[in-house]
Design an enzyme around this catalytic site. Structure first.
Site, PDB file in Angstrom:
ATOM      1  N   THR A 204       0.851  -1.188   0.000  1.00  0.00           N
ATOM      2  CA  THR A 204       0.000   0.000   0.000  1.00  0.00           C
ATOM      3  C   THR A 204       0.884   1.234   0.000  1.00  0.00           C
ATOM      4  OG1 THR A 204      -0.043   0.010   2.387  1.00  0.00           O
ATOM      5  CG2 THR A 204      -1.859  -1.088   1.295  1.00  0.00           C
TER       6      THR A 204
ATOM      7  N   GLU B  70      -5.980  -3.419  -0.134  1.00  0.00           N
ATOM      8  CA  GLU B  70      -6.295  -4.520   0.775  1.00  0.00           C
ATOM      9  C   GLU B  70      -7.538  -5.297   0.336  1.00  0.00           C
ATOM     10  OE1 GLU B  70      -5.388  -1.520   1.607  1.00  0.00           O
ATOM     11  OE2 GLU B  70      -4.257  -1.451   3.484  1.00  0.00           O
TER      12      GLU B  70
ATOM     13  N   LYS C 270     -12.576  18.272  12.336  1.00  0.00           N
ATOM     14  CA  LYS C 270     -13.401  18.230  13.553  1.00  0.00           C
ATOM     15  C   LYS C 270     -13.539  19.645  14.109  1.00  0.00           C
ATOM     16  CE  LYS C 270     -12.102  13.524  14.602  1.00  0.00           C
ATOM     17  NZ  LYS C 270     -10.688  13.195  14.435  1.00  0.00           N
TER      18      LYS C 270
HETATM   19  P1  AMP Z   1      -5.334   2.385  -2.231  1.00  0.00           P
HETATM   20  O1  AMP Z   1      -5.189   1.168  -1.420  1.00  0.00           O
HETATM   21  O2  AMP Z   1      -4.042   3.097  -2.443  1.00  0.00           O
HETATM   22  O3  AMP Z   1      -6.072   2.145  -3.480  1.00  0.00           O
HETATM   23  O4  AMP Z   1      -6.207   3.405  -1.391  1.00  0.00           O
HETATM   24  C1  AMP Z   1      -7.464   3.059  -0.895  1.00  0.00           C
HETATM   25  C2  AMP Z   1      -8.155   4.284  -0.374  1.00  0.00           C
HETATM   26  O5  AMP Z   1      -8.439   5.192  -1.439  1.00  0.00           O
HETATM   27  C3  AMP Z   1      -9.501   4.027   0.244  1.00  0.00           C
HETATM   28  O6  AMP Z   1      -9.398   3.547   1.565  1.00  0.00           O
HETATM   29  C4  AMP Z   1     -10.152   5.395   0.156  1.00  0.00           C
HETATM   30  O7  AMP Z   1      -9.710   6.248   1.196  1.00  0.00           O
HETATM   31  C5  AMP Z   1      -9.625   5.916  -1.142  1.00  0.00           C
HETATM   32  N1  AMP Z   1     -10.613   5.708  -2.205  1.00  0.00           N
HETATM   33  C6  AMP Z   1     -10.631   4.754  -3.147  1.00  0.00           C
HETATM   34  N2  AMP Z   1     -11.693   4.916  -3.967  1.00  0.00           N
HETATM   35  C7  AMP Z   1     -12.379   5.991  -3.521  1.00  0.00           C
HETATM   36  C8  AMP Z   1     -13.578   6.666  -3.918  1.00  0.00           C
HETATM   37  N3  AMP Z   1     -14.280   6.300  -4.964  1.00  0.00           N
HETATM   38  N4  AMP Z   1     -13.968   7.721  -3.178  1.00  0.00           N
HETATM   39  C9  AMP Z   1     -13.265   8.144  -2.108  1.00  0.00           C
HETATM   40  N5  AMP Z   1     -12.134   7.560  -1.689  1.00  0.00           N
HETATM   41  C10 AMP Z   1     -11.689   6.494  -2.384  1.00  0.00           C
END
Ligand code: AMP
Length: 542
Positions: A186, A331, A439
């Site tokens: 990640t 994940e 917040k």
């Molecule tokens: P990654 O593992 O790098 O793909 O990041 C995952 C994270 O990207 C998620 O936990 C979200 O915080 C964010 N994310 C992915 N898709 C979206 C979406 N459509 N809208 C808002 N946040 C998203």
């Protein structure tokens, strides 16, 4: 009593064999790093991947070995995707956009034994090589003509030479479907990156889930372009789902600018494309500037970060392209939810339908979700209560690679770190990352909602909303805006645009104009960096 059905393991090699047998002449088209467009079929892919399996055996790759790639979306990377996993080794996709220190840390943590890389990355690998403790062999993914005359990389091998010399006779081994297939770290904005170790079973099941009509609705009638990199969470599973369905695959290589993407889309009659909002922003800016249209593109899945409604409207209203807003995580392999309508929404007015489609959507069968408060108590699905989003399912992580077993899940659920609402019909809406919520006086303000609104202003190219310190309210929203080129926009005009569209207490306390915003290696807004930059910022209201 056990059922009497066949128990065939769900293996990635079966996708390759299926495509080669049933979609033998379906094309895989790649924009190569060397320059020209490369074109072959699923039958060719399968033949060369069998050769690659023999190459891997010749190099000494053993079951379970981590074999890393540093590569863009292209046919050789696709061969490695299938070849490495299908022999029982583990494909480790490294993200070349990470800092060098991070790459070294990740490759050493994964104990990668081999590294395959694209021509683009020769200088990078020359720098990294002395620090990669476990890498035994380096293979450059190109032909003889493009091999560097003198490289500092020890015993550098040429991919095409190895393939050419290899036999194409190879029988894919059968093994337990829970065998590790691939590894992806990640991006992690804090702490060290964490490894997600996928299995054959999780990837094949996700490919099934991805193809479903209410997910990406993929078929042999599609020409699919994953702009999302193959080093980002299985390229959202598309490289598997395309072989499962027999869709044509168009791999855009390293050129992510609007012009290159548009031209390839048009030339290969792409019907379906996938990418993060930042890339689509470039594409839309290009076609708007040039006054172009999409003639074949029908659908695009947008995720990775929140897709601004303004972008969805532009795609839909101006260009007739349906946007599928999707949410997921590395994940989660990564697909979690997609926003599509139900039958009962058929008669709803378009604006009301859009309100649902702007959300991150419903879970795909195979994933379950819930929202909880800080004490872990489930919150109602009323579309208003928001809390920490937890998931579980067939393609959701149990433990991080090399982490303490059982240290990640909470009562069998994976805590996503996202904050969301879920409505009575199961439509989930991400309001923030846990650490990005603002917040104010104990109440939460959604930074994503404010960004989505800001971006709807015609003069705004991109916007980020972060918490700024406030002596009375603790935190208040600070809006950071990138203007479109050659337009005027003042702080007052920006704030006026918010009036009547949000609760008064959500109004940003200030607006700052910048030339660009920081992004992570996967194209997300890097709010941590912004917060650091503006940590001493004095709000006019303070
Ligand atoms: P990654 O593992 O790098 O793909 O990041 C995952 C994270 O990207 C998620 O936990 C979200 O915080 C964010 N994310 C992915 N898709 C979206 C979406 N459509 N809208 C808002 N946040 C998203």
């Amino acid at each position: 009593m056990l059922g009497l059905m066949q128990n065939q393991p769900l293996l990635i090699s079966s996708l390759l064999e299926h495509a080669a047998r049933h979609h033998a002449d379906t094309e895989v088209v790649s924009r190569t790093i060397e320059g020209p467009i490369h074109r072959y079929t699923y039958a060719d892919l399968a033949r060369r991947t069998r050769k690659l399996a023999n190459v891997l055996a010749g190099l000494g790759v053993q079951t379970g070995d981590r074999v890393a790639t540093l590569a863009w979306n292209g046919f050789r990377h696709l061969e490695l995707y299938y070849g490495i996993s299908s022999t029982g080794a583990v494909l480790h996709t490294l993200n070349p956009r990470l800092f060098q220190d991070q790459l070294v840390w990740i490759a050493n943590h994964a104990e990668d034994s081999y590294l395959f890389f694209d021509l683009t990355f020769v200088p990078l690998v020359e720098t990294l090589a002395p620090q990669l403790k476990s890498v035994k062999k380096f293979v450059l993914m190109t032909d003889r003509a493009h091999m560097p005359a003198d490289s500092k990389i020890p015993d550098l091998q040429c991919y095409e030479d190895l393939i050419e010399a290899a036999s194409e006779d190879y029988e894919w081994p059968q093994f337990d479907e829970n065998t590790a297939s691939s590894l992806c770290y990640t991006s992690g904005t804090t702490g060290n990156p964490k490894g997600v170790l996928y299995s054959h079973r999780s990837n094949v099941l996700e490919a099934y889930g991805a193809a479903l009509p209410d997910t990406l609705n993929l078929s042999a009638f599609d020409s699919v372009m994953p702009v999302v990199p193959m080093f980002h969470a299985n390229s959202w599973c598309l490289v598997y789902a395309c072989l499962l369905t027999g869709a044509k695959l168009v791999l855009p290589g390293k050129d992510m600018d609007g012009k290159s993407l548009y031209e390839l889309m048009q030339a290969e009659q792409v019907t379906f494309a996938a990418g993060v909002p930042t890339i689509w922003l470039l594409l839309l800016q290009y076609i708007e500037k040039e006054g172009l249209r999409f003639t074949t593109l029908k659908r695009t899945v947008i995720g990775g970060s929140a897709c601004p409604p303004a972008m969805m409207r532009t795609f839909q209203d101006k260009y007739g392209v349906t946007v599928l807003h999707a949410w997921g995580m590395t994940e989660m392999s990564p697909l979690g939810s997609v926003s599509t309508l139900k039958y009962k929404h058929k008669t709803w007015a378009p604006e009301k339908q859009n309100e649902l489609l702007y959300k991150q959507g419903r879970t795909i069968y195979g994933v379950d979700m819930k929202i909880v408060d800080d004490a872990g108590k489930s919150l109602p699905w009323d579309g208003r209560a928001f809390g920490n989003l937890l998931v579980k399912g067939y393609w959701v992580l149990r433990d991080y690679y090399k982490s303490e077993p059982g240290s990640t899940l909470q009562g069998g659920w994976f805590p996503t770190g996202d904050v969301a609402t879920i409505d009575a019909d199961g439509y989930m809406n991400i309001t923030d990352r846990t650490k990005d919520v603002i917040k104010s006086g104990g109440e939460w303000i959604s930074s994503i909602d404010l960004e989505n609104l800001a971006i709807a202003h015609p003069a705004v190219a991109e916007a980020a909303c972060i918490a700024a310190h406030h002596p009375k309210w603790d935190e208040r929203p600070l809006l950071v805006v990138v203007k479109k080129p050659n337009v005027d926009l003042t702080r007052e005009e920006m704030l006026k645009f918010f009036e009547g569209k949000i609760a008064k207490w959500w109004m940003p306390d200030d607006v700052i104009f910048v030339d660009e915003l920081p992004h992570t290696a996967t194209g997300k807004l890097q709010k941590l960096k912004l917060r650091e930059k503006f940590k001493d910022y004095k709000l006019p209201t303070a």
